[in-house]
Design an enzyme around this catalytic site. Structure first.
Site, PDB file in Angstrom:
ATOM      1  N   THR A 156       0.862  -1.191   0.000  1.00 30.02           N
ATOM      2  CA  THR A 156       0.000   0.000   0.000  1.00 30.02           C
ATOM      3  C   THR A 156       0.892   1.233   0.000  1.00 30.02           C
ATOM      4  OG1 THR A 156       0.061   0.220   2.402  1.00 30.02           O
ATOM      5  CG2 THR A 156      -1.716  -1.146   1.469  1.00 30.02           C
ATOM      6  N   ASP A 157       0.267   2.373  -0.278  1.00 25.64           N
ATOM      7  CA  ASP A 157       0.943   3.629   0.007  1.00 25.64           C
ATOM      8  C   ASP A 157       0.852   3.810   1.520  1.00 25.64           C
ATOM      9  OD1 ASP A 157       0.974   6.761  -1.849  1.00 25.64           O
ATOM     10  OD2 ASP A 157       2.116   6.087  -0.105  1.00 25.64           O
ATOM     11  N   TRP A 158       1.462   4.840   2.034  1.00 20.17           N
ATOM     12  CA  TRP A 158       1.617   4.982   3.499  1.00 20.17           C
ATOM     13  C   TRP A 158       0.328   5.500   4.133  1.00 20.17           C
ATOM     14  CZ3 TRP A 158       5.159   2.664   1.233  1.00 20.17           C
ATOM     15  CH2 TRP A 158       6.347   2.265   1.813  1.00 20.17           C
TER      16      TRP A 158
END
Ligand code: GLC
Length: 751
Positions: A273-275
């Protein structure tokens, strides 16, 4: 030392409750098969591996806290089965880690390479590959395993805060540039993370915003660059984007992450995932969808995964598959292989690569009556503009790089030997931003200088989009008055004015460009910026960069202009939008309608003949080029080879970018009047020299996406193959007949 290792090993075993003997009976990664290792892991161990291990205070299984301060993230170690920690660093313009560490006076500076948009502006994948090699080497020698780059979201609208980290408005230029970057980085034996997959084209409420896009625009524009990059360069990982696409979160989207990415395109790494930093996603859905890893990771996510398996919301088969995909990458990492990194990459060599790459990314937008190059060292220069003394080498956010030193424009000019007006330099040295230049003061400088150089600068970055207001897309009154006053004063004495645009993105230019005799666009050029700009100003290097996006006359001329948060005031620079101003039902906030469909950039402006300030693919040179002998030859299995001879018809050597556009036959789907399908760059051509540029494309490359049949279709009929120096400067064209329609159905829709 040996003794310590032995103690460490025994301790590690004991900490997992295993005797040294037991450990030998537990399958070890790299010794046993990955399937055996997965089978030997507990559910909690599997869950631990899927959750990033860096953001929270307690460290799972031996991740050494702050071994690489400010690194973006790590994956957890599972020592019992021989899984090491792996380290992930940003970003597209270089390695982003802290330059200093507690307990040592050694420094850990990195090279700030030219921003992504500037690399794409070289139209030279071979050069981009070299930059990738250098970035990958710096990551390797600083102990990192995966570089969270390249970022390749399409330039849908010039106000997206992160466009400097992205390449272009065209998916072919995006895909080819990304492939070169990925190949370069991965040639060091470290991985990449192709991001942000997909359709993350604004920063405003990027985690909650729903990108509502037609299937055709998705396939032809927003997925196409990712498809080219995945098929051609096999990134080790992909980063799913924060946003939703047509109502489904990208990181929960099985059709996106498994059916399209893996089944259609053949991706074989893992997805992170992105953060996220917000608990707004369903972790069981994410893992089932094919998003294997949760970044930056929170301890409770491990419990969430275990509970999901126990409650039957997540099958252990899905969990095992996710772990397997991660381990297949981990075994390729330098950490797993025990690479002894030096913490001492060759920064001097990388600075040279930066300067060479930046030199080819600078774009000459205007050059009346040979204002440039400044051939004579003796010229006295009046250097205006705060950016002349404080260059933006890159943008803001995770794409930043901690470089030891940035060469400013004034320094680059002095390095070359120019004398700069001292009084003016002193005024700017004492300022903390742009200052007004009155007509009287401009007249004084016009009297004692030979030429004026005026730098306008803009920066932007993550969390926040730009706005269509003075001081961002438009110049401020102060900037316009400065340009006008300097121009009138210097022209009154028959002297010239050069404008330098130190920006990471498009700004308005039509209303003021007549004040400039020459306009140079060096973007955000990295650590060697001042030297790069001087190389071009002096003709040491002949500019060969070309625009990778359209520069419109007005912001509202842009087809997506009203479907973008161009006037949203709820942003704060670092923290992003103020949370409580989120409204899921609000246009451009809760959702963004990509109402323009495929009509983005030159596809729109050329087809509907809308005037622009500077067109896609445009860039001047200090020399000129002629095109001749255009040819397209059919090869096997729908492949085509296009050749054209380029001759340097001017007085100085230079490089030329050849852009190959295709116009499809009338009838069937409405299509752009032309689309970029291939491009290439000559070597350095001496005056009078010629080179035959060879470009390739396929029948499939000519296809448009037919939503009614959910397929790519290349219609029968006669196509025009254009060899162009810019989207508005076609030099040669040849016809190409397609005898029959060819169709390729796809496996799914993102609806
Ligand atoms: C950020 C960015 C992403 C970056 C990651 C780690 O939110 O969206 O591009 O790689 O977090 O810093």
């Amino acid at each position: 030392m040996k003794h310590q290792i032995l103690v460490l090993a025994v301790t590690a075993c004991l900490s997992t409750g295993l005797s040294a003997q037991d450990k030998t009976s537990v399958p070890q990664l790299g010794k046993a098969s990955i399937d055996e290792v997965v089978a030997a892991m507990t559910v909690r161990e599997k869950a631990t591996l899927l959750v990033g291990d860096h953001e929270f205070d307690y460290y799972v299984n031996g991740t050494v806290k702050d071994e690489i301060p400010d690194i973006a993230g790590t994956s957890a170690a599972i020592p019992r089965v021989g899984i090491p920690v792996t380290y992930y660093t940003d970003g597209p313009a270089g390695v982003n880690i802290a330059p200093t560490r507690k307990g040592t006076d050694k420094t850990f500076y990195c090279t700030a390479f030219p921003v992504a948009t500037m690399l794409a502006s070289t139209w030279n994948p071979d050069l981009v590959l070299k930059v990738g090699e250098a970035i990958g080497n710096e990551a390797l020698e600083y102990g990192c395993d995966i570089v969270l780059a390249p970022a390749i979201n399409l330039h849908r609208n010039p106000l997206c805060g992160r466009n400097f980290e992205y390449y272009s408005e065209d998916p072919v230029l995006i895909g080819k540039t990304a492939s070169a970057m990925i190949t370069g980085i991965q040639s060091n034996g470290v991985g990449t993370s192709l991001k942000h997959f997909a359709a993350n084209n604004q920063e405003t409420f990027r985690r909650e915003n729903d990108s509502r896009i037609s299937q055709r625009a998705l396939r032809e524009l927003y997925l196409r660059g990712f498809e080219i990059a995945v098929r051609e360069s096999h990134p080790w990982t992909v980063m799913s984007s924060y946003n939703l696409i047509n109502g489904t979160a990208a990181s929960e989207n099985y059709k996106l992450l498994t059916t399209i990415l893996r089944d259609e395109w053949g991706f074989n790494g893992f997805v992170m995932t992105d953060w996220m930093r917000l608990k707004i996603r369903d972790i069981a859905k994410q893992i089932h969808a094919g998003n294997e890893m949760m970044m930056p990771g929170y301890p409770e996510q491990i419990d969430d995964i275990v509970a999901a398996v126990e409650e039957g919301r997540l099958s252990e088969a899905d969990l095992d598959l996710a772990v397997k995909h991660m381990l297949e990458v981990i075994v390729r990492t330098p950490r797993f292989k025990g690479y002894k990194f030096s913490n001492d990459p060759d920064l001097a060599a990388h600075a040279e690569i930066t300067r060479t790459a930046a030199n080819e990314g600078v774009i000459l937008l205007k050059n009346e009556a040979g204002t440039l190059p400044l051939s004579d060292k003796g010229k006295k220069i009046a250097l205006f503009g705060y950016g002349s003394y404080d260059l933006f080498a890159g943008g803001v956010g995770s794409g930043e790089v901690n470089a030891a030193k940035i060469v400013n424009i004034d320094e680059g000019l002095r390095n070359y030997g120019f004398s700069l007006n001292k009084e003016l330099a002193a005024i700017y040295e004492g300022a903390d931003g742009e200052i007004g230049i009155s007509p009287a003061y401009a007249a004084m400088r016009a009297a004692d200088s030979d030429i004026a150089i005026v730098t306008l600068r803009r920066t932007a970055g993550e969390y926040v989009d730009r706005r269509a207001i003075e001081g961002d897309f438009y110049l401020t009154k102060l900037e316009k008055d400065m340009l006008k006053n300097v121009s009138e004063a210097f022209r009154a004495r028959g002297k010239k004015v050069v404008v330098i645009l130190n920006t990471g993105g498009v700004i308005e230019t039509s209303s003021w460009k007549e004040y400039a005799d020459a306009i140079l666009l060096p973007w955000q050029p990295g650590v060697e910026g001042g030297n790069t700009i001087t190389d071009i100003l002096t003709g040491k290097v002949n500019p060969s960069g070309k625009l990778t996006m359209t520069w419109p006359v007005e912001y509202m001329d842009i087809p997506s202009s009203k479907n973008f948060p161009y006037d949203f005031e709820g942003n704060s620079w670092k923290a992003g939008p103020v949370r409580d101003s989120f409204d899921p039902a609000k246009r451009n906030i809760g959702f963004t309608e990509y109402e323009e469909g495929i009509w983005v950039g030159y596809r729109y402006f050329t087809t509907y003949k809308i005037p622009v300030s500077f067109p896609f693919g445009f860039g001047l040179s200090y020399t000129s080029f002629a095109y001749s002998a255009p040819k397209v030859v059919a090869g096997k299995k729908g492949s085509f080879t296009a050749t054209v001879t380029v001759t340097n018809t001017g007085k100085v050597s230079g490089k030329e970018v050849v852009e190959l556009y295709v116009s499809a036959p009338e009838g069937g789907l409405e299509k752009p009047v032309m689309e970029l399908k291939a491009f290439g760059k000559t070597g350095e051509l001496a005056p009078g020299a010629s080179e035959t540029v060879t470009l390739t494309f396929t029948t499939d490359d000519l296809a448009s996406f037919d939503e009614s049949q959910n397929c790519w279709a290349t219609d029968a009929g006669t196509y025009s193959i254009h060899f162009a120096s810019s989207s508005d400067d076609i030099r040669e064209s040849v016809p190409l007949k397609m005898r029959k329609r060819s169709v390729r159905t796809v496996l799914t829709k993102l609806d």
